[in-house]
Enzyme design. Structure first.
Site: not given
Ligand code: BQF
Length: 294
Positions: A52, A96, A119
């Site tokens: 990322k 994460q 997300d």
């Protein structure tokens, strides 16, 4: 059979994002800024976060990596989220997953300001998505939609079978493909551990999406001739012939299934890179105020 090269498509889209960022920054917009919170040192999570950060560099975003030890408390993590929520320069951030077991993922997801939830895991974004309102789409389903759209794969009226009902892939994918929308209007079946006769369902699928996390689960006898097969699985399989001692296999037995397909995605280099690319698309949208006005 046509291979859908997710790595190449992600590069193409990232090139488009980079060009748009250069143009907008030239017109006075601030650079998009993505932050990632990584708790502990799970090797797979470290790789994902690194991917990322590297993608941010490629598209001209600012990135911030916040790495904290496994020993962090829930309160300390919530405090970091509060700071990211209020930091004016940060357009979006991710925590994460999976988190270490002593931390409460649900509470963490709820604590993220939905306007920065790139997300797309916050119930506000999931709920808005389900109602067809603008929202941040979860990264993997968003990436799969891009793969279908950019290969002119029609979904309207198609029989779609999804294997797996996770919150991050199977469930949102089923919502998106059954929506009344350009890349929706499919008839979707969501199969899971209690489904009777999964192979029978799979054989009827025009589009088969495998997201169950079982290496090589989908075999040739389960796939209709000419089907589109999307493989979301990333499974570590022991392989002494590899330097690392393992290889990555999808949920689909590629070698036997590929000859029957009109399109198929490989693992690695299929859905995975598109997932990371989606995060870049969502972060740019956030910076532009496209989903929620600034
Ligand atoms: C590739 C993920 C399960 C659980 C949490 C490229 C990625 C993976 C594979 C990647 C994933 C999977 C990510 C490849 C991010 C996708 O070349 O095949 C990129 O970085 N992913 C994640 O952040 O969390 C996960 C899978």
């Amino acid at each position: 059979m046509k291979l859908i090269d997710g790595k190449a498509l992600a590069q193409t889209i990232k090139g488009e994002i980079k060009a748009e960022v250069e143009k907008l920054v030239g017109e006075g917009m601030k650079k998009p800024h993505l932050a990632a919170v990584l708790i502990g040192s799970d090797p797979a999570s470290q790789v994902y976060v690194r991917n990322k950060v590297r993608s941010c560099d490629q598209v001209g975003f600012t990135s911030t990596l916040i790495n904290r030890p496994e020993s962090i408390t829930q309160e300390e993590l919530l405090h970091i989220i509060d700071q990211l929520n209020t930091d004016e320069d940060i357009d979006g951030f991710i925590v994460q997953l999976p988190l270490p077991k002593h931390l409460n993922e649900e509470e963490v997801t709820l604590a993220i300001d939905h306007r920065k939830d790139v997300d797309g895991f916050h119930p506000m974004n999931i709920g808005r998505m389900a109602q067809g309102l603008s929202s941040y789409l979860p990264a993997t389903p968003y990436g799969i939609l891009q793969m279908l759209e950019r290969n002119d794969i029609e979904t309207q009226g198609k029989e779609v079978v999804i294997l797996g009902r996770s919150n991050i892939v199977g469930t949102p994918m089923s919502i998106l493909l059954s929506r009344k929308a350009k890349n929706g209007n499919a008839t979707v079946q969501l199969c899971h551990s209690r489904t009777v006769d999964i192979p029978g369902h799979c054989r009827k699928a025009d589009i088969l999406i495998a997201a169950i996390g079982r290496a090589n689960y989908v075999t040739a006898d389960m796939v209709k001739e000419g089907a589109v097969v999307i493989d979301v699985g990333i499974n570590r399989v022991n392989d002494p012939s590899k330097k690392k001692g393992y290889r990555l296999d999808g949920d689909v037995h590629f070698e036997s299934v590929a000859p029957k397909c009109s399109y198929i995605t490989p693992v690695p280099g299929g859905v995975g890179p598109m997932t990371v690319c989606s995060l870049m698309m969502n972060t740019l949208k956030s910076c532009k105020g496209e989903v929620y006005p600034k």
